[in-house]
Scaffold this motif. Sequence first.
Motif, PDB file in Angstrom:
ATOM      1  N   MET A   1      14.664  39.549   1.291  1.00 46.63           N
ATOM      2  CA  MET A   1      14.078  39.576   2.654  1.00 46.63           C
ATOM      3  C   MET A   1      15.116  40.083   3.655  1.00 46.63           C
ATOM      4  N   GLU A   2      14.785  41.181   4.369  1.00 46.73           N
ATOM      5  CA  GLU A   2      15.717  41.719   5.368  1.00 46.73           C
ATOM      6  C   GLU A   2      15.383  41.134   6.743  1.00 46.73           C
ATOM      7  N   GLN A   3      16.432  40.757   7.485  1.00 50.45           N
ATOM      8  CA  GLN A   3      16.209  40.324   8.859  1.00 50.45           C
ATOM      9  C   GLN A   3      16.837  41.360   9.780  1.00 50.45           C
ATOM     10  N   ARG A   4      15.984  42.041  10.562  1.00 47.68           N
ATOM     11  CA  ARG A   4      16.503  43.075  11.457  1.00 47.68           C
ATOM     12  C   ARG A   4      16.763  42.442  12.817  1.00 47.68           C
ATOM     13  N   ARG A   5      18.046  42.425  13.245  1.00 50.20           N
ATOM     14  CA  ARG A   5      18.436  41.845  14.529  1.00 50.20           C
ATOM     15  C   ARG A   5      18.150  42.824  15.660  1.00 50.20           C
ATOM     16  N   LEU A   6      17.602  42.296  16.768  1.00 52.25           N
ATOM     17  CA  LEU A   6      17.399  43.134  17.954  1.00 52.25           C
ATOM     18  C   LEU A   6      18.103  42.460  19.131  1.00 52.25           C
ATOM     19  N   GLY A   7      19.202  43.052  19.580  1.00 52.12           N
ATOM     20  CA  GLY A   7      19.919  42.507  20.732  1.00 52.12           C
ATOM     21  C   GLY A   7      19.090  42.723  21.985  1.00 52.12           C
ATOM     22  N   VAL A   8      18.785  41.619  22.707  1.00 53.50           N
ATOM     23  CA  VAL A   8      17.910  41.712  23.893  1.00 53.50           C
ATOM     24  C   VAL A   8      18.645  41.189  25.120  1.00 53.50           C
ATOM     25  N   ILE A   9      18.855  42.055  26.104  1.00 54.33           N
ATOM     26  CA  ILE A   9      19.465  41.630  27.370  1.00 54.33           C
ATOM     27  C   ILE A   9      18.342  41.085  28.252  1.00 54.33           C
ATOM     28  N   LEU A  10      18.484  39.829  28.693  1.00 50.57           N
ATOM     29  CA  LEU A  10      17.450  39.238  29.560  1.00 50.57           C
ATOM     30  C   LEU A  10      17.993  39.122  30.975  1.00 50.57           C
ATOM     31  N   SER A  11      17.508  39.978  31.868  1.00 56.71           N
ATOM     32  CA  SER A  11      17.953  39.971  33.266  1.00 56.71           C
ATOM     33  C   SER A  11      16.869  39.307  34.130  1.00 56.71           C
ATOM     34  N   GLY A  12      17.294  38.569  35.152  1.00 56.84           N
ATOM     35  CA  GLY A  12      16.320  37.817  35.970  1.00 56.84           C
ATOM     36  C   GLY A  12      15.873  36.565  35.233  1.00 56.84           C
ATOM     37  N   VAL A  13      16.661  36.166  34.235  1.00 60.19           N
ATOM     38  CA  VAL A  13      16.258  35.077  33.342  1.00 60.19           C
ATOM     39  C   VAL A  13      16.380  33.712  34.005  1.00 60.19           C
ATOM     40  N   THR A  14      17.127  33.635  35.117  1.00 63.44           N
ATOM     41  CA  THR A  14      17.248  32.353  35.823  1.00 63.44           C
ATOM     42  C   THR A  14      16.060  32.101  36.753  1.00 63.44           C
ATOM     43  N   GLY A  15      15.179  33.072  36.902  1.00 61.85           N
ATOM     44  CA  GLY A  15      14.014  32.907  37.777  1.00 61.85           C
ATOM     45  C   GLY A  15      12.882  32.188  37.056  1.00 61.85           C
ATOM     46  N   ARG A  16      11.827  31.944  37.805  1.00 58.27           N
ATOM     47  CA  ARG A  16      10.654  31.230  37.278  1.00 58.27           C
ATOM     48  C   ARG A  16      10.069  31.905  36.051  1.00 58.27           C
ATOM     49  N   MET A  17       9.767  33.183  36.186  1.00 57.38           N
ATOM     50  CA  MET A  17       9.142  33.908  35.072  1.00 57.38           C
ATOM     51  C   MET A  17      10.135  34.130  33.947  1.00 57.38           C
ATOM     52  N   GLY A  18      11.359  34.523  34.343  1.00 57.71           N
ATOM     53  CA  GLY A  18      12.383  34.807  33.342  1.00 57.71           C
ATOM     54  C   GLY A  18      12.631  33.601  32.445  1.00 57.71           C
ATOM     55  N   THR A  19      12.762  32.430  33.058  1.00 57.03           N
ATOM     56  CA  THR A  19      13.044  31.228  32.270  1.00 57.03           C
ATOM     57  C   THR A  19      11.819  30.766  31.471  1.00 57.03           C
ATOM     58  N   ASN A  20      10.710  30.573  32.183  1.00 59.27           N
ATOM     59  CA  ASN A  20       9.574  29.895  31.525  1.00 59.27           C
ATOM     60  C   ASN A  20       8.812  30.791  30.566  1.00 59.27           C
ATOM     61  N   GLN A  21       8.334  31.908  31.073  1.00 56.15           N
ATOM     62  CA  GLN A  21       7.467  32.738  30.220  1.00 56.15           C
ATOM     63  C   GLN A  21       8.260  33.607  29.255  1.00 56.15           C
ATOM     64  N   HIS A  22       9.393  34.164  29.735  1.00 53.87           N
ATOM     65  CA  HIS A  22      10.057  35.156  28.880  1.00 53.87           C
ATOM     66  C   HIS A  22      11.104  34.531  27.961  1.00 53.87           C
ATOM     67  N   LEU A  23      11.967  33.664  28.520  1.00 51.41           N
ATOM     68  CA  LEU A  23      12.977  33.050  27.640  1.00 51.41           C
ATOM     69  C   LEU A  23      12.321  31.981  26.753  1.00 51.41           C
ATOM     70  N   ILE A  24      11.771  30.938  27.390  1.00 51.50           N
ATOM     71  CA  ILE A  24      11.335  29.769  26.600  1.00 51.50           C
ATOM     72  C   ILE A  24      10.073  30.066  25.778  1.00 51.50           C
ATOM     73  N   ARG A  25       9.031  30.582  26.463  1.00 47.35           N
ATOM     74  CA  ARG A  25       7.752  30.671  25.750  1.00 47.35           C
ATOM     75  C   ARG A  25       7.584  31.951  24.945  1.00 47.35           C
ATOM     76  N   SER A  26       8.514  32.919  25.135  1.00 43.94           N
ATOM     77  CA  SER A  26       8.397  34.149  24.337  1.00 43.94           C
ATOM     78  C   SER A  26       9.577  34.280  23.381  1.00 43.94           C
ATOM     79  N   VAL A  27      10.749  34.649  23.915  1.00 44.72           N
ATOM     80  CA  VAL A  27      11.879  34.999  23.033  1.00 44.72           C
ATOM     81  C   VAL A  27      12.327  33.796  22.191  1.00 44.72           C
ATOM     82  N   LEU A  28      12.518  32.634  22.834  1.00 49.13           N
ATOM     83  CA  LEU A  28      12.955  31.467  22.055  1.00 49.13           C
ATOM     84  C   LEU A  28      11.851  30.998  21.109  1.00 49.13           C
ATOM     85  N   ALA A  29      10.615  31.096  21.557  1.00 46.71           N
ATOM     86  CA  ALA A  29       9.490  30.707  20.679  1.00 46.71           C
ATOM     87  C   ALA A  29       9.440  31.608  19.444  1.00 46.71           C
TER      88      ALA A  29
END
Length: 389
Positions: A1-29
């Motif tokens: 099984m190959e795992q392909r890493r994708l480095g993702v820069i998250l800018s604006g991540v300290t904001g409401r959308m950045g933290t909740n929808q994009h960091l927590i509920r998308s990328v971390l999920a």
Amino acid sequence: MEQRRLGVILSGVTGRMGTNQHLIRSVLAIIKQGGVKVSPELTLMPDPILVGRNENKLRALAEAHGPDAIGKPLRHTTDLDAVLASKDEEIFFDASLTQLRGNFVGKAIEAGKSIYCEKPTATTTAEALALAEKAERAGVKNGVVQDKLWLPGIRKLKMLIDQGFFGKILSVRGDFGYWVFTGEVDDQPAQRPSWNYREEDGGGIMVDMFCHWRYVIDNVFGPVASLVAHGNVDLDSRVDESGKAYKATADDSAYGIFLLEDGTVCQFNSSWCSRVRRDDLLTIQVDGTHGSAVAGLRECWVQPIAATPKPVWNPDIPQPIDFTANWSQVPNATEYDNAFKIQWEMFLRHVALDEPFRWSLREGAKGVQLAELGLQSWKNRQWVDVKPI
Ligand SMILES: NC(=O)C1=CN([C@@H]2O[C@H](COP(=O)(O)OP(=O)(O)OC[C@H]3O[C@@H](n4cnc5c(N)ncnc54)[C@H](OP(=O)(O)O)[C@@H]3O)[C@@H](O)[C@H]2O)C=CC1
Ligand SMILES: O=C1CO[C@H](CO)[C@@H](O)[C@@H]1O
């Protein structure tokens, strides 16, 4: 099984959308579920790095969602230029203030990153188009968040259209909004960031919401041909995050009628100064010759012609019809994942596997165009045509 890493820069991540929808509920999920499983042989695994201007906020966010949550430290930095120069990072995502988008995304395009970002991509069509063209010229993959397309309620509406439930669609009416506290009364702080209520900071409900209405209408009901709109600054004084009163200069309610190429009429009311007495914060009613539907964010209710009651106007007696009866709920026939996460997974597949992804910066520019034309219509008190871009 190959795992392909994708480095993702998250800018604006300290904001409401950045933290909740994009960091927590998308990328971390996605990380927590073991990545995006493409095949038994291949998994795509995002590796985020949090970028911003405030070291303390970034560190706190990284600590809160690092080792305990995903089993490894979350990377973070305030050095955007260094991270853009790094070959380890493939994708640049931005959810910072609308007015900063062009600068951040522009730099990331120059660095050759694949671009994904929040809407609006700019506050003027010219800037939004210039950004799309810059990405196209550079040949970088690009996408804009169009989350409402993956909301269960809207997916159910789309399914009903595809099944021919409505017959001929006659009209569409969207009602969006809720009461956003002004913060002037103690213990009732505003629940949205103050920049949204300052035109000079890129705020305004027309700029914010017409971007959504553009892709919802285009993708679900058909291309928009023209519009007439009106906006209003309903409440001109609010209190900001630090407790200071400020002058609210941006529209906090907006009313638009959108005429589609096939003649269908869509109207959307958007307001942050309205108290909710309907099924959800956004409801969309579609009336057709064979039936009607009302979609909320998750649920959708239908009434076919055969179950349609026959009202007779008579204000002299109590209303004999219960208008909420005779509607049935569209069942959940599938699993509905978070709308933002679904689009993130598609974007990761687009970057890694070259799968199609049509929600591009150019599509995002169409949303900005609708908002700008809405403002123009309001200012000039006239209908305006929507030119192809
Ligand atoms: N798709 C959707 O449903 C939604 C999309 N949006 C869009 O998302 C974007 C962000 O909105 P929202 O999360 O509500 O806004 P917030 O105010 O909560 O977040 C703003 C972000 O921008 C950063 N920022 C602000 N000023 C600067 C600066 N001068 N330099 C660098 N970074 C800065 C903030 O960093 P810091 O923490 O350091 O201040 C923070 O990370 C907007 O474009 C908005 O239109 C918003 C709501 C819903
Ligand atoms: O989609 C959205 C949900 O509501 C918010 C407004 O209240 C918007 O900012 C956002 O874009």
